[in-house]
Motif scaffolding. Structure first.
Motif, PDB file in Angstrom:
ATOM      1  N   GLU A 100       0.824  -1.205   0.000  1.00 41.89           N
ATOM      2  CA  GLU A 100       0.000   0.000   0.000  1.00 41.89           C
ATOM      3  C   GLU A 100       0.861   1.259   0.000  1.00 41.89           C
ATOM      4  N   ASP A 101       1.930   1.252   0.823  1.00 44.36           N
ATOM      5  CA  ASP A 101       2.861   2.387   0.833  1.00 44.36           C
ATOM      6  C   ASP A 101       3.446   2.610  -0.556  1.00 44.36           C
ATOM      7  N   ALA A 102       3.876   1.511  -1.177  1.00 45.96           N
ATOM      8  CA  ALA A 102       4.501   1.607  -2.496  1.00 45.96           C
ATOM      9  C   ALA A 102       3.516   2.119  -3.537  1.00 45.96           C
ATOM     10  N   ALA A 103       2.273   1.637  -3.497  1.00 48.24           N
ATOM     11  CA  ALA A 103       1.280   2.035  -4.492  1.00 48.24           C
ATOM     12  C   ALA A 103       1.015   3.538  -4.451  1.00 48.24           C
ATOM     13  N   VAL A 104       0.881   4.085  -3.251  1.00 49.70           N
ATOM     14  CA  VAL A 104       0.618   5.528  -3.137  1.00 49.70           C
ATOM     15  C   VAL A 104       1.825   6.324  -3.597  1.00 49.70           C
ATOM     16  N   ARG A 162      14.222   1.524  -7.583  1.00 48.01           N
ATOM     17  CA  ARG A 162      13.427   2.702  -7.943  1.00 48.01           C
ATOM     18  C   ARG A 162      12.203   2.823  -7.036  1.00 48.01           C
ATOM     19  N   MET A 163      11.547   1.702  -6.770  1.00 52.10           N
ATOM     20  CA  MET A 163      10.367   1.743  -5.910  1.00 52.10           C
ATOM     21  C   MET A 163      10.746   2.203  -4.504  1.00 52.10           C
ATOM     22  N   TYR A 164      11.835   1.681  -3.980  1.00 46.31           N
ATOM     23  CA  TYR A 164      12.280   2.068  -2.637  1.00 46.31           C
ATOM     24  C   TYR A 164      12.584   3.559  -2.578  1.00 46.31           C
ATOM     25  N   ARG A 165      13.263   4.064  -3.602  1.00 46.09           N
ATOM     26  CA  ARG A 165      13.610   5.491  -3.612  1.00 46.09           C
ATOM     27  C   ARG A 165      12.352   6.354  -3.664  1.00 46.09           C
ATOM     28  N   LEU A 166      11.371   5.954  -4.450  1.00 46.51           N
ATOM     29  CA  LEU A 166      10.135   6.724  -4.523  1.00 46.51           C
ATOM     30  C   LEU A 166       9.391   6.716  -3.190  1.00 46.51           C
ATOM     31  N   VAL A 167       9.417   5.596  -2.480  1.00 43.07           N
ATOM     32  CA  VAL A 167       8.797   5.554  -1.154  1.00 43.07           C
ATOM     33  C   VAL A 167       9.528   6.500  -0.206  1.00 43.07           C
ATOM     34  N   LYS A 168      10.860   6.503  -0.278  1.00 45.05           N
ATOM     35  CA  LYS A 168      11.646   7.413   0.557  1.00 45.05           C
ATOM     36  C   LYS A 168      11.298   8.871   0.259  1.00 45.05           C
ATOM     37  N   ILE A 169      11.206   9.211  -1.034  1.00 43.61           N
ATOM     38  CA  ILE A 169      10.879  10.583  -1.426  1.00 43.61           C
ATOM     39  C   ILE A 169       9.468  10.936  -0.983  1.00 43.61           C
ATOM     40  N   TYR A 170       8.539  10.000  -1.174  1.00 40.50           N
ATOM     41  CA  TYR A 170       7.159  10.236  -0.754  1.00 40.50           C
ATOM     42  C   TYR A 170       7.094  10.550   0.744  1.00 40.50           C
ATOM     43  N   ARG A 171       7.748   9.744   1.546  1.00 40.81           N
ATOM     44  CA  ARG A 171       7.699   9.947   2.992  1.00 40.81           C
ATOM     45  C   ARG A 171       8.327  11.285   3.387  1.00 40.81           C
TER      46      ARG A 171
END
Length: 596
Positions: free
Chosen positions: A403-407, A470-479
């Protein structure tokens, strides 16, 4: 498949987390005057040598660290290990160069000369680390049929032609009568595959005893009967989460009905069979032992509980309070799906779980792409929960859920496009391009559609070309951006501006991503201090630009309505894009030239 820079990020993260605690900085005289960056690369090279031993010889990290011989007077041999099971002395030369440069011809010659000295027993020429391993080295050299296996471990893919010729020449020199020497290139692709294979789920092979059982042979083999709760708890204890590998959910802990299951199996064992729905197991093969209908043992190959994870987990939890009664039993169905089952296992899982209350995100766990992403992230030391579990509920740094990744993907992965651009594609009969505004309005209005595997958005978010890095980095940026915007909301005294930051958060993020490809597309796991400062500045600037652009809309609709409806959000996005384009073409103010 991740890109080369993304593979490198995962490998480096894995080497640091697994080996740096036991591979310290060398402070001897020959390292004095080195910069911290040089020491860091030196530690990475030694860690790579150790991991090459892990990958080649299937030993644990501690054993591999003990095999490191890198240092002054190592004669080009960075690690040595006697693999008795395969009759080989494994030698490693490792080079951690991010450019991917292979060992040079000069470095290869140094290693060849080191092997000559080793075979000639000129041990006094080597450093202490080599001499400390003399017992196993001499045993290896005196073992008939032994071969020396050299691994050139580096971050490229192929050795240079001259270096390869020298190694082939040395092999021809030694292998006149028997195979005494061979060499291998352990480049980035090979080492990365070792990492990926380590993260693959373990196959569960075990036996179960069924009572009062029956079975069918057509159209495929299946057996069903009673299993004792204590025996099921033993399976869970022995295999852990691997037993639920094909399930859509792991054990969610002692919550809700699970607490009732735990209580019933302990307090009313004779009633448990009648009160519980039972479990379903799929297996690659089922082999029957000698027995009768009253009781028989069945051997299961590559088996998994696909329905009943909560029952199995609750029963295992119940054993913490003491032994379970032998009278506590439940129904089990075991279906043989074969080694090449196509989508049969998934269809069984879906059908059996549709009888329970499940969410769309649960069935997304059946997407093999999710397991690939989990493995990539695990190799880099990150934890990705794509199936609901008790662990997944606890949000912490370095771990996140589907869910975190999807958002994060919905807000940051796609470009914001104008209505004119979308219309042009439609007129030209081209596929509609992915539009960030579609995703952020959906996330605001009906977030569950992001992870509905049967919907139109899921496949775009979790596409086959998405890498774990890439997914991990986007989650980091999102947070990171989410914290900034939450802080802005909390600091506002104006109700209107608070509602803007609360409901416009996804929309703002889409434009921060639109203007931050220089940060978004870097293949690193973590954000640097400079990148955080840049994102913070852009978030604040774009928030104010979007707010001023949206103010005229407040006369007829609130921010919740604006940001959850595409008919309102797209025109707003068009105006924001126009203002950004105008800013981009404005001439840069230049200082006046001094008078001549």
């Amino acid at each position: 498949m991740p890109t080369r820079p993304e593979m490198l990020v995962q490998l480096e993260a894995g080497l640091r987390s697994r080996f740096f605690a036991s591979v310290p900085k060398i402070t001897k005289a020959n390292r004095q005057g080195w910069t911290e960056d040089q020491h860091d690369l030196d530690r990475l090279s030694r860690a790579l040598a150790a991991y090459t031993i892990v990958g080649c010889c299937r030993v644990d990290d501690a054993v591999a660290v003990g095999a490191i011989t890198d240092g002054s007077d190592d004669h080009g041999l960075d690690a040595l290990f006697f693999d008795r099971a395969r009759s080989r002395l494994v030698c490693v030369q490792s080079k951690f160069k991010r450019t991917g440069a292979a060992p040079s011809q000069e470095e290869v010659q140094k290693t060849i000369n080191g092997l000559r000295a080793l075979r000639a027993r000129r041990f006094n020429e080597f450093n202490e680390a080599v001499r400390n391993r003399l017992d196993e080295i001499e045993e290896a050299l005196e073992t008939p049929g032994i071969r020396i296996e050299l691994h050139m471990s580096f971050l490229g893919d192929a050795m240079g032609p001259h270096a390869a010729d020298d190694l082939n020449g040395y092999a021809a020199e030694l292998n006149l009568l028997s195979l005494l020497f061979e060499w291998h290139t352990s480049g980035l692709g090979v080492v990365y595959n070792w990492l990926a294979l380590e993260q693959a789920p373990a196959s569960v092979d075990d036996q179960v005893v069924l009572e009062n059982w029956a079975g069918v042979n057509a159209p495929r083999k299946a057996v069903y009967g009673q299993i004792r709760a204590a025996a099921l708890a033993g399976l869970v204890e022995n295999h852990g989460q691997a037993l639920f590998e094909r399930n859509i959910r792991l054990y969610l802990g002692t919550v809700g009905v699970n607490a009732a299951i735990t209580r019933t199996v302990r307090e009313a064992p004779n009633d448990f069979f009648y009160l519980n729905n039972g479990i379903t197991i799929v297996a690659e093969s089922i082999a029957q032992a000698q027995g009768d209908q009253r009781q028989c043992t069945f051997a299961l190959t590559n088996c998994s509980i696909v329905n009943g994870a909560q029952t199995a987990g609750a029963i295992a939890t119940a054993t913490l309070g003491g032994h379970l009664s032998q009278e506590a039993k439940l129904m089990v169905t075991i279906i043989e799906i074969g080694g090449v089952a196509g989508d049969l296992g998934q269809r069984i899982t879906k059908a059996r779980n549709h009888q329970n209350v499940v969410r769309g995100v649960d069935f997304a766990a059946l997407d093999p792409n999710q397991e690939r992403l989990r493995q990539e992230l695990a190799a880099a030391g990150a934890i990705y929960f794509y199936r609901p579990s008790a662990e997944a509920f606890a949000r912490r740094d370095g771990a996140f859920s589907l869910e975190d990744a999807a958002v994060a993907l919905a807000c940051l992965r796609f470009k914001a496009r104008s209505a004119a651009e979308l219309l042009a594609a439609e007129v030209a009969r081209r596929p509609r391009p992915s539009n960030a505004i579609d995703f952020v309005t959906t996330a605001k209005k009906e977030i569950g559609r992001l992870w509905d595997q049967g919907g139109a958005l899921y496949g775009q978010l979790f596409s086959a070309d998405l890498s774990g890095v890439r997914m991990y980095r986007l989650v980091k940026i999102y947070r990171f951006i989410d914290q900034i915007l939450a802080g802005s909301e909390g600091a506002e005294s104006s109700y209107q501006r608070r509602m803007f930051f609360r409901h416009g958060r996804y929309f703002i993020m889409a434009f921060v991503a639109h203007r931050s490809l220089d940060v978004i597309e870097k293949p690193q796991l973590e954000l640097s201090v400079e990148e955080q400062a840049l994102l913070s500045q852009r978030t604040n600037q774009l928030s104010e630009l979007i707010y001023s652009t949206s103010e005229p809309l407040q006369g007829y609709k609130g921010y919740l309505g604006i940001f959850r409806n595409l008919t309102d959000a797209q025109p707003l996005a068009d105006t924001v894009l126009q203002r950004l384009a105008a800013e981009d073409v404005q001439p840069v103010a230049r200082p006046a030239l001094p008078p001549v």
